[in-house]
Design a protein around this motif. Structure first.
Motif, PDB file in Angstrom:
ATOM      1  N   ARG A  99      40.506  40.960 -10.210  1.00 18.41           N
ATOM      2  CA  ARG A  99      39.775  41.380  -9.065  1.00 18.41           C
ATOM      3  C   ARG A  99      39.516  42.855  -9.158  1.00 18.41           C
ATOM      4  NH1 ARG A  99      41.555  41.265  -4.026  1.00 18.41           N
ATOM      5  NH2 ARG A  99      39.423  41.192  -3.314  1.00 18.41           N
ATOM      6  N   THR A 148      30.013  37.527 -13.131  1.00 18.05           N
ATOM      7  CA  THR A 148      29.587  37.578 -11.868  1.00 18.05           C
ATOM      8  C   THR A 148      30.074  37.063 -10.602  1.00 18.05           C
ATOM      9  OG1 THR A 148      28.369  35.365 -12.224  1.00 18.05           O
ATOM     10  CG2 THR A 148      27.274  37.393 -13.111  1.00 18.05           C
ATOM     11  N   ASP A 149      31.228  36.162 -10.902  1.00 14.15           N
ATOM     12  CA  ASP A 149      32.002  35.357  -9.838  1.00 14.15           C
ATOM     13  C   ASP A 149      33.416  36.147  -9.476  1.00 14.15           C
ATOM     14  OD1 ASP A 149      33.609  35.040 -12.475  1.00 14.15           O
ATOM     15  OD2 ASP A 149      33.871  32.827 -11.918  1.00 14.15           O
ATOM     16  N   ASP A 151      35.199  39.051  -7.028  1.00 20.12           N
ATOM     17  CA  ASP A 151      35.265  39.842  -5.765  1.00 20.12           C
ATOM     18  C   ASP A 151      35.885  41.107  -6.110  1.00 20.12           C
ATOM     19  OD1 ASP A 151      34.611  40.613  -3.060  1.00 20.12           O
ATOM     20  OD2 ASP A 151      36.430  39.280  -2.349  1.00 20.12           O
ATOM     21  N   ARG A 155      33.480  47.862  -4.718  1.00 20.51           N
ATOM     22  CA  ARG A 155      32.374  47.431  -4.974  1.00 20.51           C
ATOM     23  C   ARG A 155      31.477  48.366  -5.733  1.00 20.51           C
ATOM     24  NH1 ARG A 155      31.660  42.296  -4.546  1.00 20.51           N
ATOM     25  NH2 ARG A 155      32.113  41.333  -2.675  1.00 20.51           N
TER      26      ARG A 155
END
Length: 171
Positions: A99, A148-149, A151, A155
């Motif tokens: 992550r 792309t998956d 989180d 950001r």
């Protein structure tokens, strides 16, 4: 330059293989002769110094990259490739992990090592100044696997470090 110095980009194909080192041995690529004929997009400027096309390199790519303030890549890894980034000017932030939960920063004179298959995001951590680096990869092929998956903890912002090998999230 001496009579034995060469600044050409081609091999002496007609020379016997055992003698090619005399003509195509050590090469010097001047800093003002880097090749900007690479993937270019807003926010990033890359130039090749050492690659197959320029000097016949088989196992390595080296060049420079300038990343504009606040630019970030999407989450990706480079497959089996190893990458080394040397920071010339500016402030680099690297995030990595499933992550992007791990973070490290580097400044001028620092080296960054990115091992194979490590999901990561490169970030210009300075909102006002460009980040200038030297980049070395363990192969001539630009391998980028976009993820792309994820989180991510941090950001990507509106300005992405996007080029043909670093795709924008969702692209």
């Amino acid at each position: 330059m001496s009579e034995h110095s060469h600044d050409h980009a081609h091999a002496h194909e007609d020379a016997p293989a055992a003698d090619r080192w005399k003509h195509d041995g050590v090469r010097v690529i001047k800093g003002d002769q880097l090749d900007a004929n690479t993937a270019q997009t807003p926010g990033m400027f890359r130039q090749a110094a050492i690659n197959h096309a320029r000097v016949g390199a088989q196992k390595i790519w080296a060049g420079t990259v300038t990343i504009q303030p606040d630019a970030k890549t999407g989450v990706h890894h480079h497959g089996e490739l190893e990458s080394i980034i040397y920071v010339l000017r500016g402030k680099a932030r690297m995030r990595w992990g499933e992550r992007l939960e791990y973070v490290a920063e580097a400044g001028p004179g620092d080296f960054i090592f990115v091992p194979p298959y490590v999901p990561h995001q490169e970030i210009n951590a300075d909102p006002a100044e460009p980040l200038e680096c030297v980049l070395v990869r363990s192969d001539n092929e630009a391998v980028v696997v976009n993820i792309t998956d994820v989180d991510p903890v941090e950001r990507p912002e509106e300005v992405y470090w996007v080029d043909p090998i670093h795709k924008a999230p969702g692209a």
